[in-house]
Scaffold this motif. Sequence first.
Motif, PDB file in Angstrom:
ATOM      1  N   ALA A 496       0.824  -1.204   0.000  1.00 41.34           N
ATOM      2  CA  ALA A 496       0.000   0.000   0.000  1.00 41.34           C
ATOM      3  C   ALA A 496       0.859   1.256   0.000  1.00 41.34           C
ATOM      4  CB  ALA A 496      -0.930  -0.013   1.217  1.00 41.34           C
ATOM      5  N   ALA A 497       2.010   1.197   0.646  1.00 42.16           N
ATOM      6  CA  ALA A 497       2.883   2.369   0.733  1.00 42.16           C
ATOM      7  C   ALA A 497       3.475   2.745  -0.613  1.00 42.16           C
ATOM      8  CB  ALA A 497       3.996   2.095   1.737  1.00 42.16           C
ATOM      9  N   LYS A 498       3.531   1.812  -1.555  1.00 39.47           N
ATOM     10  CA  LYS A 498       4.118   2.079  -2.865  1.00 39.47           C
ATOM     11  C   LYS A 498       3.121   2.719  -3.822  1.00 39.47           C
ATOM     12  CE  LYS A 498       8.048  -0.048  -1.860  1.00 39.47           C
ATOM     13  NZ  LYS A 498       9.326   0.686  -1.786  1.00 39.47           N
ATOM     14  N   ASP A 524      -2.622  12.161   4.431  1.00 37.24           N
ATOM     15  CA  ASP A 524      -2.693  11.911   5.876  1.00 37.24           C
ATOM     16  C   ASP A 524      -3.502  10.657   6.181  1.00 37.24           C
ATOM     17  OD1 ASP A 524      -1.179  14.142   6.418  1.00 37.24           O
ATOM     18  OD2 ASP A 524      -2.924  15.474   6.674  1.00 37.24           O
ATOM     19  N   GLN A 525      -4.585  10.497   5.487  1.00 37.52           N
ATOM     20  CA  GLN A 525      -5.414   9.299   5.690  1.00 37.52           C
ATOM     21  C   GLN A 525      -4.644   8.043   5.296  1.00 37.52           C
ATOM     22  OE1 GLN A 525      -8.702  10.516   3.218  1.00 37.52           O
ATOM     23  NE2 GLN A 525      -9.950  11.179   4.981  1.00 37.52           N
ATOM     24  N   ARG A 526      -3.819   8.145   4.268  1.00 40.86           N
ATOM     25  CA  ARG A 526      -2.999   7.009   3.850  1.00 40.86           C
ATOM     26  C   ARG A 526      -2.043   6.603   4.967  1.00 40.86           C
ATOM     27  NH1 ARG A 526       0.328   7.276  -1.269  1.00 40.86           N
ATOM     28  NH2 ARG A 526       0.560   5.085  -0.698  1.00 40.86           N
ATOM     29  N   LEU A 544       2.772   4.828  13.034  1.00 43.54           N
ATOM     30  CA  LEU A 544       2.615   5.988  12.172  1.00 43.54           C
ATOM     31  C   LEU A 544       3.951   6.402  11.579  1.00 43.54           C
ATOM     32  CD1 LEU A 544       0.093   8.066  14.336  1.00 43.54           C
ATOM     33  CD2 LEU A 544      -0.355   7.062  12.081  1.00 43.54           C
ATOM     34  N   GLN A 545       4.991   6.348  12.408  1.00 47.85           N
ATOM     35  CA  GLN A 545       6.315   6.711  11.918  1.00 47.85           C
ATOM     36  C   GLN A 545       6.792   5.713  10.857  1.00 47.85           C
ATOM     37  OE1 GLN A 545       8.031   9.407  12.366  1.00 47.85           O
ATOM     38  NE2 GLN A 545       9.738   8.651  11.096  1.00 47.85           N
ATOM     39  N   THR A 546       6.563   4.443  11.135  1.00 51.47           N
ATOM     40  CA  THR A 546       6.950   3.411  10.160  1.00 51.47           C
ATOM     41  C   THR A 546       6.193   3.598   8.852  1.00 51.47           C
ATOM     42  OG1 THR A 546       7.397   1.857  11.965  1.00 51.47           O
ATOM     43  CG2 THR A 546       7.107   0.938   9.755  1.00 51.47           C
ATOM     44  N   ALA A 547       4.921   3.938   8.941  1.00 54.67           N
ATOM     45  CA  ALA A 547       4.115   4.154   7.740  1.00 54.67           C
ATOM     46  C   ALA A 547       4.697   5.278   6.901  1.00 54.67           C
ATOM     47  CB  ALA A 547       2.675   4.459   8.133  1.00 54.67           C
TER      48      ALA A 547
END
Length: 552
Positions: A496-498, A524-526, A544-547
């Motif tokens: 999802a992060a990509k 932000d929602q992502r 959150l930091q890892t995201a």
Amino acid sequence: MLKTLHIENYALIQQTDITFDAGLVVITGETGAGKSILLGALGLLLGQRADTQVLSDKERKCVVEASFDISGLGLQPFFEQYDADYDDHLILRREILPSAKSRAFVNDSPANLQFLKELGPHILDIHSQYQTLTLTESLFQTQLLDSFSDGTLLAKYQNLYRQYGSLKRQLEQLTAQDAENNKVLDYNRFLFDELHTANLQPDEQQELEEEAHLLEHTGAIKEALGTVAAVCDGSGDSDDSAVARLVTARAALAHVISFHADIQTLHQRLDSTLIELQDILSDVASLDDRLQFSPQRQQQVSERLDLIYRLEKKHGVDSVPALLDIQQQLDLQLQAAEGLDDRIRQVMEQVDNVFAQMQQAADKVTAARTKAARQLEKQLLPVLAQVGMASAKIVVEITAAADFNSLGHDNVRLLFNANQGGTLRPLAEVASGGELSRLMLAVKSVVTQRSLLPTIIFDEIDSGVSGDISVAVGEIMRRMAQHMQVIAISHLPQIAAKARQHLKVAKALEGDRTISRIRQLDPDQRVTEIAVMLSSNPPTQAALQTARELMD
């Protein structure tokens, strides 16, 4: 490329409108939230069958509509083939009515499902986690290899294969017809020979029947003619004949012809009568001479008529012209049978000729596949290493098939082993589910580089992977998305992060009904969504930091 999707009254979705970006689009959500409902809706647009079970509200119709950008795909000839209007901006719509009737539209014009089914593979590739199993099938493996080889060679072979099949069917039909003909051919030849030998003439039956009637009554006719001759002329020096009496009467009038004017008229009439009677006597004598009774001729006529009557009864007709028609038909049938033998020989020669060409074409396809197999192996290995299978070995094995088929004369198998020093064996025997998913992703990533397909959809192809491997899977999808639209339904935050675009599917209770909603997440929602996927809801600060780090 898929641009927009409108869904109305489909399963858990009351109504939604989605706009898709280019590049990598990720769809996330809890299990059962309705992510795969999107695939079902798209499946309707690709010609899949549907029933009223998909209707959320049984009283309203279901509508699924999508728009695609198909410019540059070269689909104009395809649309012309189906006599459909082409536009770079393609709109597909499918409606399922409460009556269970279904309607399809292409660019607002009615279309049949077959058109949608044929069009689908040109614009969209939907890959579900269950389709990963097709990787173990020989047909898929063959088609995979062909995507790396010269397609014109296979097209030429398939054209010859179709010709060969058509000629073989034609030969079988002709052979069956010949076998059927042979059952009656001898009898038809006997019937024809019988009629031909009879040498029938169109009017002879009537002539023979008249002659037979005459021969049967020749004696009575001659007796009657004799009586006429005796009455009119008598015999010897008899004075009782009609001629003698007329001569006497004419002489009597000759003595008194000058005494009364009417006597001359009477005398002339007696002269005329005498002349007519003498003509009758001459004709009677002539006819009597011509009437010669011949038992031999009577037998000949009788036998000829018996033959005609027997043939008419045999063939169920009542005239010689009808028999001659039958004779002509039999002659045509016999000629056709002889022509069929010639046609069979011609088709057999064509079958042999096309088979030889097909065999040569198949050999070229095999050679091209052998070359492509090495290329496929070479390109797959680094991708497999990237998804955690650095020790994997994969070999494309090509062996001769027992017979020709629509794809040539080859058996294609992918031999695989994920472990160092392991024995290569068919995929179905050695690859686990997770390995198959990663291998399929590798295959798709390699194949899509060679295709014009604008959009590919992965439905949880990342099943069975995690950690660093999931990061690698996401990177592969991101690279694929550089030259095509990739839509991934995933449960992995690393993937999802990509994404360039992130859509979230969630269930909600509305009144007494459960519905599914889809919304696009802002940056932000992502972050929050990916953090939830990493930890819990609400997410921890560490998550959150890892995201954020994953998204950088």
